[in-house]
Design a protein around this motif. Structure first.
Motif, PDB file in Angstrom:
ATOM      1  N   SER A 111       0.819  -1.219   0.000  1.00 56.06           N
ATOM      2  CA  SER A 111       0.000   0.000   0.000  1.00 56.06           C
ATOM      3  C   SER A 111       0.853   1.269   0.000  1.00 56.06           C
ATOM      4  O   SER A 111       0.323   2.371   0.025  1.00 56.06           O
ATOM      5  CB  SER A 111      -0.929  -0.009   1.221  1.00 56.06           C
ATOM      6  N   SER A 112       2.177   1.115  -0.046  1.00 56.07           N
ATOM      7  CA  SER A 112       3.050   2.294   0.024  1.00 56.07           C
ATOM      8  C   SER A 112       3.123   2.997  -1.330  1.00 56.07           C
ATOM      9  O   SER A 112       2.763   2.425  -2.353  1.00 56.07           O
ATOM     10  CB  SER A 112       4.456   1.862   0.419  1.00 56.07           C
ATOM     11  N   LYS A 113       3.592   4.225  -1.289  1.00 59.00           N
ATOM     12  CA  LYS A 113       3.763   4.965  -2.539  1.00 59.00           C
ATOM     13  C   LYS A 113       5.201   4.868  -3.057  1.00 59.00           C
ATOM     14  O   LYS A 113       5.439   4.929  -4.241  1.00 59.00           O
ATOM     15  CB  LYS A 113       3.413   6.440  -2.318  1.00 59.00           C
ATOM     16  N   LYS A 114       6.151   4.758  -2.136  1.00 57.18           N
ATOM     17  CA  LYS A 114       7.557   4.917  -2.548  1.00 57.18           C
ATOM     18  C   LYS A 114       8.410   3.664  -2.374  1.00 57.18           C
ATOM     19  O   LYS A 114       9.531   3.630  -2.879  1.00 57.18           O
ATOM     20  CB  LYS A 114       8.179   6.045  -1.736  1.00 57.18           C
ATOM     21  N   VAL A 115       7.902   2.690  -1.627  1.00 60.70           N
ATOM     22  CA  VAL A 115       8.740   1.511  -1.380  1.00 60.70           C
ATOM     23  C   VAL A 115       8.870   0.699  -2.669  1.00 60.70           C
ATOM     24  O   VAL A 115       7.878   0.406  -3.332  1.00 60.70           O
ATOM     25  CB  VAL A 115       8.149   0.619  -0.264  1.00 60.70           C
ATOM     26  N   CYS A 116      10.122   0.372  -3.020  1.00 64.94           N
ATOM     27  CA  CYS A 116      10.363  -0.398  -4.241  1.00 64.94           C
ATOM     28  C   CYS A 116       9.719  -1.773  -4.139  1.00 64.94           C
ATOM     29  O   CYS A 116       9.750  -2.398  -3.082  1.00 64.94           O
ATOM     30  CB  CYS A 116      11.860  -0.552  -4.474  1.00 64.94           C
ATOM     31  N   ARG A 117       9.174  -2.218  -5.246  1.00 70.76           N
ATOM     32  CA  ARG A 117       8.539  -3.547  -5.291  1.00 70.76           C
ATOM     33  C   ARG A 117       9.624  -4.597  -5.470  1.00 70.76           C
ATOM     34  O   ARG A 117       9.664  -5.327  -6.468  1.00 70.76           O
ATOM     35  CB  ARG A 117       7.533  -3.602  -6.446  1.00 70.76           C
ATOM     36  N   HIS A 118      10.503  -4.617  -4.529  1.00 69.14           N
ATOM     37  CA  HIS A 118      11.640  -5.535  -4.607  1.00 69.14           C
ATOM     38  C   HIS A 118      12.075  -5.838  -3.174  1.00 69.14           C
ATOM     39  O   HIS A 118      12.281  -4.915  -2.385  1.00 69.14           O
ATOM     40  CB  HIS A 118      12.795  -4.883  -5.368  1.00 69.14           C
ATOM     41  N   ILE A 119      12.193  -7.114  -2.844  1.00 67.32           N
ATOM     42  CA  ILE A 119      12.543  -7.468  -1.466  1.00 67.32           C
ATOM     43  C   ILE A 119      13.804  -8.332  -1.449  1.00 67.32           C
ATOM     44  O   ILE A 119      13.863  -9.364  -2.125  1.00 67.32           O
ATOM     45  CB  ILE A 119      11.388  -8.220  -0.764  1.00 67.32           C
ATOM     46  N   HIS A 120      14.774  -7.869  -0.677  1.00 65.80           N
ATOM     47  CA  HIS A 120      15.967  -8.694  -0.447  1.00 65.80           C
ATOM     48  C   HIS A 120      15.663  -9.549   0.787  1.00 65.80           C
ATOM     49  O   HIS A 120      15.524  -9.026   1.889  1.00 65.80           O
ATOM     50  CB  HIS A 120      17.180  -7.792  -0.211  1.00 65.80           C
ATOM     51  N   LEU A 121      15.515 -10.845   0.557  1.00 66.51           N
ATOM     52  CA  LEU A 121      15.100 -11.740   1.644  1.00 66.51           C
ATOM     53  C   LEU A 121      16.047 -12.945   1.670  1.00 66.51           C
ATOM     54  O   LEU A 121      15.777 -13.977   1.045  1.00 66.51           O
ATOM     55  CB  LEU A 121      13.647 -12.175   1.392  1.00 66.51           C
ATOM     56  N   PRO A 122      17.163 -12.805   2.398  1.00 66.28           N
ATOM     57  CA  PRO A 122      18.197 -13.841   2.354  1.00 66.28           C
ATOM     58  C   PRO A 122      17.696 -15.168   2.915  1.00 66.28           C
ATOM     59  O   PRO A 122      17.223 -15.229   4.046  1.00 66.28           O
ATOM     60  CB  PRO A 122      19.311 -13.288   3.248  1.00 66.28           C
ATOM     61  N   VAL A 123      17.819 -16.217   2.111  1.00 68.11           N
ATOM     62  CA  VAL A 123      17.312 -17.518   2.546  1.00 68.11           C
ATOM     63  C   VAL A 123      18.441 -18.384   3.101  1.00 68.11           C
ATOM     64  O   VAL A 123      18.226 -19.229   3.944  1.00 68.11           O
ATOM     65  CB  VAL A 123      16.561 -18.222   1.392  1.00 68.11           C
ATOM     66  N   GLN A 124      19.641 -18.196   2.606  1.00 69.85           N
ATOM     67  CA  GLN A 124      20.875 -18.906   3.015  1.00 69.85           C
ATOM     68  C   GLN A 124      20.921 -20.360   2.562  1.00 69.85           C
ATOM     69  O   GLN A 124      21.957 -20.836   2.120  1.00 69.85           O
ATOM     70  CB  GLN A 124      21.131 -18.848   4.541  1.00 69.85           C
ATOM     71  N   SER A 125      19.805 -21.104   2.702  1.00 67.18           N
ATOM     72  CA  SER A 125      19.798 -22.508   2.278  1.00 67.18           C
ATOM     73  C   SER A 125      18.353 -22.941   2.038  1.00 67.18           C
ATOM     74  O   SER A 125      17.433 -22.371   2.622  1.00 67.18           O
ATOM     75  CB  SER A 125      20.423 -23.380   3.368  1.00 67.18           C
ATOM     76  N   GLY A 126      18.190 -23.970   1.197  1.00 71.03           N
ATOM     77  CA  GLY A 126      16.854 -24.504   0.960  1.00 71.03           C
ATOM     78  C   GLY A 126      16.589 -25.764   1.765  1.00 71.03           C
ATOM     79  O   GLY A 126      15.537 -26.386   1.627  1.00 71.03           O
ATOM     80  N   SER A 127      17.554 -26.159   2.592  1.00 72.20           N
ATOM     81  CA  SER A 127      17.414 -27.392   3.373  1.00 72.20           C
ATOM     82  C   SER A 127      17.059 -27.075   4.823  1.00 72.20           C
ATOM     83  O   SER A 127      17.779 -26.320   5.490  1.00 72.20           O
ATOM     84  CB  SER A 127      18.730 -28.174   3.319  1.00 72.20           C
ATOM     85  N   ASP A 128      15.981 -27.666   5.318  1.00 71.74           N
ATOM     86  CA  ASP A 128      15.559 -27.401   6.697  1.00 71.74           C
ATOM     87  C   ASP A 128      16.616 -27.850   7.707  1.00 71.74           C
ATOM     88  O   ASP A 128      16.800 -27.222   8.741  1.00 71.74           O
ATOM     89  CB  ASP A 128      14.236 -28.119   6.996  1.00 71.74           C
ATOM     90  N   ARG A 129      17.312 -28.928   7.368  1.00 69.91           N
ATOM     91  CA  ARG A 129      18.335 -29.435   8.269  1.00 69.91           C
ATOM     92  C   ARG A 129      19.458 -28.389   8.401  1.00 69.91           C
ATOM     93  O   ARG A 129      19.896 -28.058   9.498  1.00 69.91           O
ATOM     94  CB  ARG A 129      18.901 -30.733   7.687  1.00 69.91           C
ATOM     95  N   VAL A 130      19.870 -27.846   7.245  1.00 70.95           N
ATOM     96  CA  VAL A 130      20.940 -26.841   7.269  1.00 70.95           C
ATOM     97  C   VAL A 130      20.436 -25.546   7.913  1.00 70.95           C
ATOM     98  O   VAL A 130      21.141 -24.922   8.718  1.00 70.95           O
ATOM     99  CB  VAL A 130      21.484 -26.591   5.846  1.00 70.95           C
ATOM    100  N   LEU A 131      19.214 -25.161   7.597  1.00 64.81           N
ATOM    101  CA  LEU A 131      18.662 -23.929   8.197  1.00 64.81           C
ATOM    102  C   LEU A 131      18.655 -24.035   9.718  1.00 64.81           C
ATOM    103  O   LEU A 131      18.965 -23.066  10.412  1.00 64.81           O
ATOM    104  CB  LEU A 131      17.240 -23.668   7.677  1.00 64.81           C
ATOM    105  N   ALA A 132      18.303 -25.240  10.223  1.00 63.97           N
ATOM    106  CA  ALA A 132      18.296 -25.428  11.686  1.00 63.97           C
ATOM    107  C   ALA A 132      19.716 -25.320  12.234  1.00 63.97           C
ATOM    108  O   ALA A 132      19.954 -24.646  13.237  1.00 63.97           O
ATOM    109  CB  ALA A 132      17.671 -26.781  12.036  1.00 63.97           C
ATOM    110  N   ALA A 133      20.668 -25.949  11.528  1.00 62.22           N
ATOM    111  CA  ALA A 133      22.063 -25.885  11.992  1.00 62.22           C
ATOM    112  C   ALA A 133      22.607 -24.456  11.931  1.00 62.22           C
ATOM    113  O   ALA A 133      23.492 -24.080  12.683  1.00 62.22           O
ATOM    114  CB  ALA A 133      22.925 -26.824  11.158  1.00 62.22           C
ATOM    115  N   MET A 134      22.050 -23.678  11.025  1.00 64.47           N
ATOM    116  CA  MET A 134      22.451 -22.263  10.920  1.00 64.47           C
ATOM    117  C   MET A 134      21.753 -21.382  11.957  1.00 64.47           C
ATOM    118  O   MET A 134      22.046 -20.195  12.043  1.00 64.47           O
ATOM    119  CB  MET A 134      22.087 -21.716   9.529  1.00 64.47           C
ATOM    120  N   ASN A 135      20.785 -21.959  12.681  1.00 66.64           N
ATOM    121  CA  ASN A 135      19.967 -21.195  13.631  1.00 66.64           C
ATOM    122  C   ASN A 135      19.180 -20.077  12.955  1.00 66.64           C
ATOM    123  O   ASN A 135      19.059 -18.969  13.476  1.00 66.64           O
ATOM    124  CB  ASN A 135      20.852 -20.606  14.749  1.00 66.64           C
ATOM    125  N   ARG A 136      18.627 -20.365  11.775  1.00 66.06           N
ATOM    126  CA  ARG A 136      17.885 -19.327  11.056  1.00 66.06           C
ATOM    127  C   ARG A 136      16.430 -19.236  11.531  1.00 66.06           C
ATOM    128  O   ARG A 136      15.742 -18.257  11.264  1.00 66.06           O
ATOM    129  CB  ARG A 136      17.937 -19.581   9.542  1.00 66.06           C
TER     130      ARG A 136
END
Ligand code: SAH
Ligand code: SF4
Ligand code: F3S
Length: 459
Positions: A273-298
């Motif tokens: 709903s914003s006027k100026k916020v770019c329609r682009h989001i930097h959303l770091p995922v780091q890994s696609g594996s739940d096992r690795v994400l858990a080990a990374m404490n994400r």
């Protein structure tokens, strides 16, 4: 601050006695935008003390490297640069060298500088940034080399002078530090605890930036989604984003970094709903594996991450994404890596920032078993780059024939009168047009796409 201002005044007087022209400073920041932003404060303080600026370290009377510790190659680059100054300083003994920032906040690094780099004059960590005038005064008036690297949680220092880089895009820090302790990451150890600036201070600065004619503001924090914790007023990041969006002026609004674990639907709705916020989001995922994400404490799963992406795609038509990915986290298997590849193919990021895992002393991951050989990790890494470039190529090709809004930033890499700018998705566009377009928003019709840039002409 009053104390530092007094030291700044004394440095100014001392320099005026010693030089018949303003001495030249060279300031370079490695690492993330937070560090760039700190670098602008260092330059601001130096300008207040009477320094001019140069682009060449070998001509400078004062060289400051504002360092990054996030990966080993970042640190190697700093040591390389400092090593190269040894000869320069031998030829010009009056020159001063300062090292500051994230690397210096690690005791072992400060000790290494103390023992092996005797020609470095000032060493100060992230928590001592604002004491530059004092350290400089002491050294200039003949005291020994100065070290200020005590550990600490960090505080918020308002009112430091700023000398912004560039006149089109501005960094605006909204919080400092990080409490997330992702197991691979050194940042919480070198930047201290999470702390948020008051919304009034952020808004005042946003108004100043807009009034000075900047066309883009990036709100900065290691995890902007936890903005507001600990403030007396109940305010979260979505609220703040909405308030900055309402600041008068014609500018794009960006933010980084948003941690998926705290990225809320409210935030996505605010962007929508914003006027100026770019329609682009930097959303770091780091890994696609739940096992690795858990080990990374994400503290999120691939599924929950993808839900966010899907929700954003629904809510914000045309939204694009970018991400950070680490390849070769300790214990990551081929199967884990393939889950990352699958996620990348599913999200289809505009841009990926990919890194090989680099063990950082003091972090948990540095102590984990890491059986996969380096060559194997490099193969995975190249596979990821290939997938990224294939997806990117397809996305870029799909832009041909479209007219897009571009913030014109300067001369292009193509030379010969081409200008360069960025789209809302942060993609580079090279286009033909008059130089007066620089610093303005223009519409560009895309005619050709290469992997690194789109090409077109003013619409
Ligand atoms: N606060 C931000 C990122 C800061 S560091 C966030 O949470 O997203 C920027 C990126 O560097 C990280 O996203 C990660 O992908 C990478 N990185 C951090 N530590 C690393 C390490 N030890 N090895 C390799 N990459 C690392
Ligand atoms: Fe590092 Fe994680 Fe904090 Fe980002 S959120 S700075 S990756 S600890
Ligand atoms: Fe590097 Fe420090 Fe930023 S470690 S990435 S400069 S917070």
């Amino acid at each position: 601050m009053a104390r530092q201002r007094e030291f700044a005044r004394q440095v100014r007087e001392l320099l005026a006695r010693r030089y018949d022209h303003p001495p030249a400073a060279f300031v370079h920041s490695f690492g993330c935008q937070q560090n760039q932003s700190d670098g602008e404060k260092l330059s601001g303080m130096l300008a207040e003390m009477g320094y001019g600026f140069t682009d060449s370290p070998s001509c400078a009377d004062l060289v400051i490297y504002n360092t990054c510790a996030v990966r080993e190659n970042a640190e190697d680059r700093v040591f390389g640069n400092v090593g190269a100054l040894k000869k320069v300083k031998r030829a010009r003994p009056g020159m001063l060298i300062g090292l500051c920032g994230c690397m210096m906040q690690q005791q072992a690094v400060a000790e290494r500088i103390r023992a092996s780099y005797p020609y470095v004059d000032l060493v100060f960590g992230t928590h001592a940034l604002h004491t530059l005038p004092e350290l400089l005064f002491r050294r200039l008036s003949g005291e020994r080399r100065q070290f200020s690297v005590a550990p600490g949680d960090g505080e918020i220092i308002e009112g430091l002078p700023l000398r912004r880089e560039g006149a089109i895009k501005a960094n605006l820090p909204i919080m400092y530090g990080c409490d997330n302790y992702c197991t691979y990451c050194i940042v919480p150890y070198v930047r201290g605890r999470e702390r948020s600036r008051n919304p009034e201070d952020v808004l005042r600065e946003a108004r100043e930036i807009s009034a000075s004619g900047y066309r883009e503001i990036t709100l900065l924090g290691q995890n902007v989604n936890s903005y507001g914790k600990g403030l007396s007023e109940p305010v979260d990041f979505s609220d703040l984003l909405g308030r900055v969006d309402a600041v008068e002026g014609d500018f794009w609004l960006r933010f980084m970094t948003s941690h998926p674990k705290d990225c809320t639907k409210k935030l996505i709705d605010t962007i929508a709903s914003s006027k100026k916020v770019c329609r682009h989001i930097h959303l770091p995922v780091q890994s696609g594996s739940d096992r690795v994400l858990a080990a990374m404490n994400r503290r999120y799963t691939a599924e929950r991450y993808l839900e966010l992406i899907d929700y954003a795609r629904e809510a914000i038509p045309g939204v694009t994404f970018s991400s950070d990915i680490i390849v070769g986290f300790p214990g990551e298997t081929r199967e884990d890596f393939e889950e990352t590849l699958a996620l990348v193919r599913r999200v289809r990021y505009n841009t990926l920032y990919t890194f090989l895992f680099s063990p950082r002393t003091g972090t948990k991951a540095a102590l984990m078993d890491d059986p996969v050989p380096a060559e194997e990790k490099s193969r995975w890494f190249r596979e990821l780059l290939d997938a990224e470039s294939e997806i990117r190529g397809e996305i870029q090709a799909g832009m041909v024939g479209r007219t897009v809004r571009v913030l014109a930033e300067g001369e292009g890499r193509s030379g010969g009168g081409w200008l360069s700018g960025r789209t809302e998705s942060n993609d580079i566009v090279e286009f033909t047009g008059p130089r007066e377009a620089i610093g303005r928003f223009v519409n560009v019709k895309i005619e050709r796409a290469l992997n690194w840039a789109l090409f077109g002409s003013l619409a």
